[in-house]
Design a protein around this motif. Sequence first.
Motif, short mmCIF file in Angstrom:
data_model
loop_
_atom_site.label_atom_id
_atom_site.label_comp_id
_atom_site.label_asym_id
_atom_site.label_seq_id
_atom_site.Cartn_x
_atom_site.Cartn_y
_atom_site.Cartn_z
N ASP A 270 -8.11 44.17 16.33
CA ASP A 270 -8.20 44.64 14.94
C ASP A 270 -7.89 43.53 13.95
OD1 ASP A 270 -8.90 47.18 15.69
OD2 ASP A 270 -6.91 48.04 15.43
N THR B 245 -11.90 38.19 10.09
CA THR B 245 -13.31 37.81 10.03
C THR B 245 -14.01 38.49 8.85
OG1 THR B 245 -13.35 37.51 12.43
CG2 THR B 245 -15.47 37.72 11.33
N GLU B 246 -13.67 39.75 8.62
CA GLU B 246 -14.24 40.48 7.48
C GLU B 246 -13.84 39.83 6.16
OE1 GLU B 246 -16.38 43.00 7.31
OE2 GLU B 246 -16.60 43.03 9.49
N LYS C 51 -14.93 40.81 22.42
CA LYS C 51 -14.82 41.93 21.49
C LYS C 51 -15.11 41.56 20.03
CE LYS C 51 -13.44 45.16 24.42
NZ LYS C 51 -14.20 46.43 24.66
N VAL C 52 -14.78 40.31 19.66
CA VAL C 52 -15.01 39.87 18.29
C VAL C 52 -15.76 38.54 18.33
CG1 VAL C 52 -13.94 39.65 16.00
CG2 VAL C 52 -12.72 40.85 17.81
N THR D 226 -10.70 41.01 13.79
CA THR D 226 -11.83 41.61 13.08
C THR D 226 -11.58 41.63 11.57
OG1 THR D 226 -12.30 43.03 14.99
CG2 THR D 226 -13.27 43.68 12.88
#
Length: 309
Positions: free
Chosen positions: A254, A260-261, A219-220, A257
């Motif tokens: 979430d 990572t952002e 997913k990521v 993610t």
Amino acid sequence: MAEERVHQVPASIDDTIDLLGQQNYLAGRSLATVVFLALRMKRPLFLEGEAGVGKTEIAKALAKALHRPLIRMQCYEGLDISSAVYEWNFPAQMLDIRLSEAAGLDDRERIEASLYSQRHLIRRPVLQALSQEGEVAPVFLIDELDRTDEAFEAFLLEVLSDYQVTIPELGTIRAAEPPIVIITTNRTREIHDALKRRCLYHWVDYPDAAQEMAILQRKVPQAAEALSREVVAYVQKLRMVDLFKNPGVAETIDWATALTELDRLALDPETIADTLGTLLKYQDDIARIKGGEGARILSEVQAELRAAG
């Protein structure tokens, strides 16, 4: 011929695992077994478990994998037949009456038949699921059934017994082929045994560390592997704490993610404190983990990962 094959249910449990895996849903063998049996036996699948463990995603993955439409009925307190099954388009009916009057028509029976016809019928999720419009029956997701009341549950029991509903003005509408029914509940209340008996049951639990790591990698994929390992280990330990609401797999995804952002490659106390809102959804839980509890968990995670090499 190839197009027909994609609608067929898998031939084995291993095929079911592969089918769901193609949609990035990693199912354990016990879950894949009950999904396979539900498809082969044409029985509703009743999935129970905490919020965020992937119950709804199973229906979405099946619909995509089998190339069938997905019809979702999101349950809530006060859900009634007009919202769940059908209602009449009253503005259009009133317009027809006025047009008939303007045209000088006075045949009451003809006007009434026109008013209560298919073109004025608004199909809600239950009727959509039973009125197969394509070449195959849809996947019908009844999401969070525990939010409804017992009266609606009793009505649903009748629908699932014969896969039909009766509309007084039109008669009985019966499914040419039963839809693939997935029922989910977060267990905020018990569902009556009579409905459960018509279904195959499975408790969807939180994944273990290895499975959750595999989910994150799917997913990521942009997340650094070291970060993903820390995230999974941290969340696994967090679920052992007495929180009001444990983070589900959706929250793990979430959080990874979000980190990572922010270009994070590893966890640190400040980053955890700043991003807890993507992982925990209650202020009391956030306040507790921002304190010494969160630092203790991080220290344990990092020590264990170093020891594991």
